[in-house]
Design a protein around this motif. Structure first.
Motif, PDB file in Angstrom:
ATOM      1  N   ALA A 219      11.242  -1.264   4.809  1.00 26.35           N
ATOM      2  CA  ALA A 219      11.795  -0.062   4.167  1.00 26.35           C
ATOM      3  C   ALA A 219      11.365  -0.041   2.714  1.00 26.35           C
ATOM      4  CB  ALA A 219      13.317  -0.039   4.270  1.00 26.35           C
ATOM      5  N   SER A 220      10.898   1.120   2.287  1.00 24.88           N
ATOM      6  CA  SER A 220      10.480   1.287   0.905  1.00 24.88           C
ATOM      7  C   SER A 220      11.054   2.594   0.366  1.00 24.88           C
ATOM      8  CB  SER A 220       8.946   1.271   0.806  1.00 24.88           C
ATOM      9  OG  SER A 220       8.521   1.180  -0.530  1.00 24.88           O
ATOM     10  N   ARG A 221      10.548   3.067  -0.779  1.00 26.10           N
ATOM     11  CA  ARG A 221      11.097   4.259  -1.418  1.00 26.10           C
ATOM     12  C   ARG A 221       9.967   5.115  -1.975  1.00 26.10           C
ATOM     13  NH1 ARG A 221      16.152   4.229  -4.207  1.00 26.10           N
ATOM     14  NH2 ARG A 221      15.872   1.989  -4.522  1.00 26.10           N
ATOM     15  N   THR A 222      10.097   6.442  -1.824  1.00 24.99           N
ATOM     16  CA  THR A 222       9.112   7.359  -2.396  1.00 24.99           C
ATOM     17  C   THR A 222       9.348   7.491  -3.900  1.00 24.99           C
ATOM     18  OG1 THR A 222      10.520   9.279  -1.969  1.00 24.99           O
ATOM     19  CG2 THR A 222       8.944   8.677  -0.259  1.00 24.99           C
ATOM     20  N   ASN A 223       8.337   7.996  -4.607  1.00 22.19           N
ATOM     21  CA  ASN A 223       8.463   8.216  -6.044  1.00 22.19           C
ATOM     22  C   ASN A 223       9.111   9.579  -6.310  1.00 22.19           C
ATOM     23  OD1 ASN A 223       6.430  10.132  -5.650  1.00 22.19           O
ATOM     24  ND2 ASN A 223       4.811   8.747  -6.287  1.00 22.19           N
ATOM     25  N   ILE A 224       9.151  10.005  -7.561  1.00 26.92           N
ATOM     26  CA  ILE A 224       9.837  11.247  -7.913  1.00 26.92           C
ATOM     27  C   ILE A 224       9.142  12.471  -7.332  1.00 26.92           C
ATOM     28  CG2 ILE A 224      10.811  10.274 -10.022  1.00 26.92           C
ATOM     29  CD1 ILE A 224       8.630  11.718 -11.581  1.00 26.92           C
ATOM     30  N   TYR A 225       7.895  12.347  -6.896  1.00 25.84           N
ATOM     31  CA  TYR A 225       7.169  13.461  -6.292  1.00 25.84           C
ATOM     32  C   TYR A 225       7.161  13.382  -4.767  1.00 25.84           C
ATOM     33  CZ  TYR A 225       5.462  13.674 -11.076  1.00 25.84           C
ATOM     34  OH  TYR A 225       5.377  13.726 -12.448  1.00 25.84           O
ATOM     35  N   GLY A 226       7.860  12.405  -4.210  1.00 24.20           N
ATOM     36  CA  GLY A 226       7.896  12.262  -2.762  1.00 24.20           C
ATOM     37  C   GLY A 226       6.700  11.534  -2.198  1.00 24.20           C
ATOM     38  N   GLY A 227       5.993  10.792  -3.016  1.00 19.53           N
ATOM     39  CA  GLY A 227       4.820  10.054  -2.556  1.00 19.53           C
ATOM     40  C   GLY A 227       5.090   8.570  -2.412  1.00 19.53           C
ATOM     41  N   LEU A 228       4.320   7.919  -1.544  1.00 25.66           N
ATOM     42  CA  LEU A 228       4.443   6.471  -1.323  1.00 25.66           C
ATOM     43  C   LEU A 228       3.081   5.927  -0.917  1.00 25.66           C
ATOM     44  CD1 LEU A 228       6.138   3.859  -0.930  1.00 25.66           C
ATOM     45  CD2 LEU A 228       6.481   4.579   1.438  1.00 25.66           C
ATOM     46  N   HIS A 229       2.714   4.801  -1.529  1.00 27.80           N
ATOM     47  CA  HIS A 229       1.480   4.111  -1.160  1.00 27.80           C
ATOM     48  C   HIS A 229       1.798   2.649  -0.898  1.00 27.80           C
ATOM     49  CE1 HIS A 229      -2.266   1.816  -2.004  1.00 27.80           C
ATOM     50  NE2 HIS A 229      -2.760   2.745  -1.208  1.00 27.80           N
ATOM     51  N   VAL A 230       1.342   2.141   0.240  1.00 24.81           N
ATOM     52  CA  VAL A 230       1.639   0.757   0.613  1.00 24.81           C
ATOM     53  C   VAL A 230       0.462   0.194   1.406  1.00 24.81           C
ATOM     54  CG1 VAL A 230       2.841   1.500   2.705  1.00 24.81           C
ATOM     55  CG2 VAL A 230       3.340  -0.756   1.735  1.00 24.81           C
ATOM     56  N   LEU A 231       0.194  -1.102   1.197  1.00 24.17           N
ATOM     57  CA  LEU A 231      -0.822  -1.823   1.976  1.00 24.17           C
ATOM     58  C   LEU A 231      -0.130  -2.537   3.128  1.00 24.17           C
ATOM     59  CD1 LEU A 231      -3.173  -3.368  -0.753  1.00 24.17           C
ATOM     60  CD2 LEU A 231      -3.739  -1.581   0.904  1.00 24.17           C
ATOM     61  N   VAL A 232      -0.479  -2.135   4.341  1.00 23.99           N
ATOM     62  CA  VAL A 232       0.148  -2.691   5.543  1.00 23.99           C
ATOM     63  C   VAL A 232      -0.840  -3.629   6.231  1.00 23.99           C
ATOM     64  CG1 VAL A 232       1.199  -2.176   7.770  1.00 23.99           C
ATOM     65  CG2 VAL A 232       1.571  -0.628   5.817  1.00 23.99           C
ATOM     66  N   PRO A 233      -0.498  -4.909   6.422  1.00 27.89           N
ATOM     67  CA  PRO A 233      -1.362  -5.794   7.207  1.00 27.89           C
ATOM     68  C   PRO A 233      -1.398  -5.331   8.668  1.00 27.89           C
ATOM     69  CG  PRO A 233       0.178  -7.054   5.858  1.00 27.89           C
ATOM     70  CD  PRO A 233       0.633  -5.639   5.827  1.00 27.89           C
ATOM     71  N   ALA A 234      -2.597  -5.093   9.164  1.00 24.93           N
ATOM     72  CA  ALA A 234      -2.726  -4.624  10.548  1.00 24.93           C
ATOM     73  C   ALA A 234      -2.302  -5.728  11.507  1.00 24.93           C
ATOM     74  CB  ALA A 234      -4.161  -4.199  10.829  1.00 24.93           C
ATOM     75  N   MET A 235      -1.546  -5.338  12.522  1.00 21.52           N
ATOM     76  CA  MET A 235      -1.103  -6.283  13.559  1.00 21.52           C
ATOM     77  C   MET A 235      -1.793  -6.008  14.885  1.00 21.52           C
ATOM     78  SD  MET A 235       0.955  -7.934  11.614  1.00 21.52           S
ATOM     79  CE  MET A 235       1.892  -9.024  12.680  1.00 21.52           C
ATOM     80  N   ALA A 236      -2.691  -5.008  14.932  1.00 24.73           N
ATOM     81  CA  ALA A 236      -3.428  -4.676  16.150  1.00 24.73           C
ATOM     82  C   ALA A 236      -4.735  -4.013  15.758  1.00 24.73           C
ATOM     83  CB  ALA A 236      -2.608  -3.751  17.053  1.00 24.73           C
ATOM     84  N   ARG A 237      -5.723  -4.067  16.664  1.00 18.16           N
ATOM     85  CA  ARG A 237      -7.024  -3.467  16.380  1.00 18.16           C
ATOM     86  C   ARG A 237      -6.882  -1.946  16.251  1.00 18.16           C
ATOM     87  NH1 ARG A 237     -12.585  -4.346  17.257  1.00 18.16           N
ATOM     88  NH2 ARG A 237     -12.185  -6.506  17.860  1.00 18.16           N
ATOM     89  N   GLN A 238      -6.128  -1.339  17.168  1.00 10.52           N
ATOM     90  CA  GLN A 238      -5.799   0.076  17.055  1.00 10.52           C
ATOM     91  C   GLN A 238      -4.420   0.161  16.400  1.00 10.52           C
ATOM     92  OE1 GLN A 238      -9.094   1.333  17.683  1.00 10.52           O
ATOM     93  NE2 GLN A 238      -7.722   3.073  18.096  1.00 10.52           N
ATOM     94  N   ALA A 239      -4.432   0.349  15.109  1.00 10.85           N
ATOM     95  CA  ALA A 239      -3.186   0.285  14.342  1.00 10.85           C
ATOM     96  C   ALA A 239      -2.531   1.666  14.301  1.00 10.85           C
ATOM     97  CB  ALA A 239      -3.466  -0.206  12.931  1.00 10.85           C
ATOM     98  N   ARG A 240      -1.360   1.763  14.928  1.00 13.84           N
ATOM     99  CA  ARG A 240      -0.567   2.990  14.850  1.00 13.84           C
ATOM    100  C   ARG A 240       0.588   2.752  13.878  1.00 13.84           C
ATOM    101  NH1 ARG A 240       3.968   5.469  17.311  1.00 13.84           N
ATOM    102  NH2 ARG A 240       3.719   7.759  17.456  1.00 13.84           N
ATOM    103  N   ILE A 241       0.619   3.534  12.824  1.00  4.99           N
ATOM    104  CA  ILE A 241       1.610   3.363  11.758  1.00  4.99           C
ATOM    105  C   ILE A 241       2.493   4.606  11.725  1.00  4.99           C
ATOM    106  CG2 ILE A 241       1.937   3.035   9.277  1.00  4.99           C
ATOM    107  CD1 ILE A 241      -0.796   1.625   9.259  1.00  4.99           C
ATOM    108  N   VAL A 242       3.806   4.385  11.651  1.00  3.32           N
ATOM    109  CA  VAL A 242       4.785   5.466  11.682  1.00  3.32           C
ATOM    110  C   VAL A 242       5.645   5.388  10.430  1.00  3.32           C
ATOM    111  CG1 VAL A 242       6.698   6.543  12.937  1.00  3.32           C
ATOM    112  CG2 VAL A 242       4.824   5.433  14.199  1.00  3.32           C
ATOM    113  N   ALA A 243       5.881   6.542   9.800  1.00  5.08           N
ATOM    114  CA  ALA A 243       6.787   6.648   8.658  1.00  5.08           C
ATOM    115  C   ALA A 243       7.961   7.522   9.071  1.00  5.08           C
ATOM    116  CB  ALA A 243       6.076   7.255   7.452  1.00  5.08           C
ATOM    117  N   ARG A 244       9.183   7.039   8.795  1.00  9.61           N
ATOM    118  CA  ARG A 244      10.391   7.773   9.172  1.00  9.61           C
ATOM    119  C   ARG A 244      11.267   7.976   7.936  1.00  9.61           C
ATOM    120  NH1 ARG A 244      13.059   8.710  13.880  1.00  9.61           N
ATOM    121  NH2 ARG A 244      11.555   7.391  14.980  1.00  9.61           N
ATOM    122  N   LEU A 245      11.713   9.242   7.731  1.00  8.98           N
ATOM    123  CA  LEU A 245      12.564   9.593   6.603  1.00  8.98           C
ATOM    124  C   LEU A 245      14.027   9.652   7.031  1.00  8.98           C
ATOM    125  CD1 LEU A 245      10.271  12.417   5.208  1.00  8.98           C
ATOM    126  CD2 LEU A 245      10.734  10.239   4.090  1.00  8.98           C
TER     127      LEU A 245
END
Length: 404
Positions: A219-245
């Motif tokens: 869990a992380s937090r967006t900035n004042i403009y609603g943006g977020l940048h994060v480096l995610v270590p891949a756990m699979a060759r086909q990496a499916r990443i989901v963001a939930r608000l």
């Protein structure tokens, strides 16, 4: 020397003669220029000095005796043009632009009344105010206004502006900065099998965001403009990443990570504000060696690729509500990676608010040619007041590196 002085005197006389001739030929233009500069009617006098002085004295005496409102003309200049100003008792009245081309250059004007007679019969002289006036019935007819002005009320009504009208759904779907409230997710692959994830959620500034990928969740937090940048270590060759608000909105993206076949990865994740640390002791390293990789010596993916060894990635924001944290150790398999063992340990420290409580955690292991391993952990934190951290040496399996 005398010859030069004579030449200079002759040249000076010629210059002034030319200048006087130019002024006399362009007197109308000069008068119009001075009228614009002074923003008031001007008086014209003859260019001969004796007659100028006599007329100035006579005009000054007449004005002082008659009304006392008009001041004497100014001292004549070298071009023979006289300027004067009048006191207008009505400051709201705008000066009238006069057609000075009808005034003969060099003629003598004794009073503004004479000027009105010579310029335009429509002008009248106000003896009390000492000013030229337009009759009251001289007005611009309404028909001369541009047609577009007559249609202005209809055009304003066509705008359908109603300040009491409620905000529409389309207007509600905009952020405070006027951006659409839809959310989007972008991803790109970086060295070390890392995925650079960028979330854009303009209507969710400073909001908690859950990022999940193949068993890993933080869990992380967006900035004042609603943006977020994060480096995610891949756990699979086909990496499916989901963001939930928090609103339930989600965004997902799938990207291909080709380097997954050349890395080994161990992750430790937990929920809550407990202080946990993942330690990797590479190839016989001890606590103070450079081969001891942890949050205090995390290193980077570039360092691991160029020099060898592994690096650590810390994920999550401990200050959000219901924190979800993770630490991921990555060991790239390069030509200079030695054979041996990387010993893995988990260290737990007791905080004032989290002492002597049970913690639920999970380990995730990804290695080439091996099955994924996701193992849950439960252990109790050290008692309150304890100074030594709790070290779990068998909570995470060690990594075995074999070289052919």
């Amino acid at each position: 020397m005398r010859l030069s002085e004579r030449k200079l005197a002759i040249l000076t006389g010629v210059f002034f003669a030319v200048a006087m001739t130019n002024v006399s030929q362009n007197g109308d233009a000069a008068i119009a220029f001075l009228a614009r500069m002074a923003d008031q009617p001007q008086f014209v006098a003859d260019t001969s000095a004796p007659q100028v002085e006599a007329q100035a004295r006579q005009a000054g005496t007449a004005r002082e005796t008659a009304a006392g409102q008009v001041r004497q003309p100014a001292v004549p200049d070298s071009a023979g043009i006289r300027t004067g100003d009048m006191t207008d008792p009505n400051p709201r009245r705008s000066p009238t632009m006069l057609d000075l081309s009808q005034i003969e250059t060099g003629s003598i004007i004794d009073s503004p009344a004479d000027l009105a007679d010579k310029v335009d019969p429509i002008l009248t002289f106000d003896p009390e105010g000492g000013a030229l006036m337009l009759p009251r019935d001289v007005m611009l007819p309404a028909a001369t206004l541009p047609d577009r002005m007559s249609g202005l009320p209809a055009r304003v009504a066509a705008l359908q502006f109603d300040p009491t009208r409620p905000i529409s759904d389309a207007q509600r779907a905009l952020s405070p900065y006027g951006m659409p409230c839809s959310i989007s997710l972008a991803a790109s692959v970086r060295p070390g099998a890392l995925v650079s994830v960028t979330l854009d959620a303009p209507c969710h500034p400073r909001s908690r965001v859950e990022i999940s990928h193949d068993g890993l969740a933080v869990a992380s937090r967006t900035n004042i403009y609603g943006g977020l940048h994060v480096l995610v270590p891949a756990m699979a060759r086909q990496a499916r990443i989901v963001a939930r608000l928090p609103s339930g909105q989600t965004a997902s993206i799938v990207t291909h990570v080709p380097d997954m076949d050349r890395i080994q990865r161990v992750a430790l994740q937990w929920r809550g504000s407990a202080d946990l640390d993942l330690h990797a002791l590479e190839f016989g390293a001890t606590g103070t060696d450079t081969g001891h990789v942890w949050a205090g010596n995390a290193r980077s993916a570039d360092h691991a690729v160029r020099v060898g060894g592994g690096f650590l990635t810390v994920l999550g924001d401990p200050d959000v509500a219901d924190p979800m944290m993770a630490e991921v150790y990555t060991l790239p398999m390069t030509d200079w990676t030695p054979a041996g063992t990387v010993r893995m340990e988990v260290e737990a420290s007791a905080e004032d608010d989290d002492c002597a409580v049970e913690i639920d955690a999970m380990t995730l292991i990804r290695a080439p040619g091996a099955e994924n391993s996701d193992v849950g952990l439960r252990f109790a934190l050290p008692p309150c007041g304890g100074k030594e951290p709790l070290v779990l040496k068998n909570a995470v399996p060690d990594l075995k590196i074999a070289r052919n």
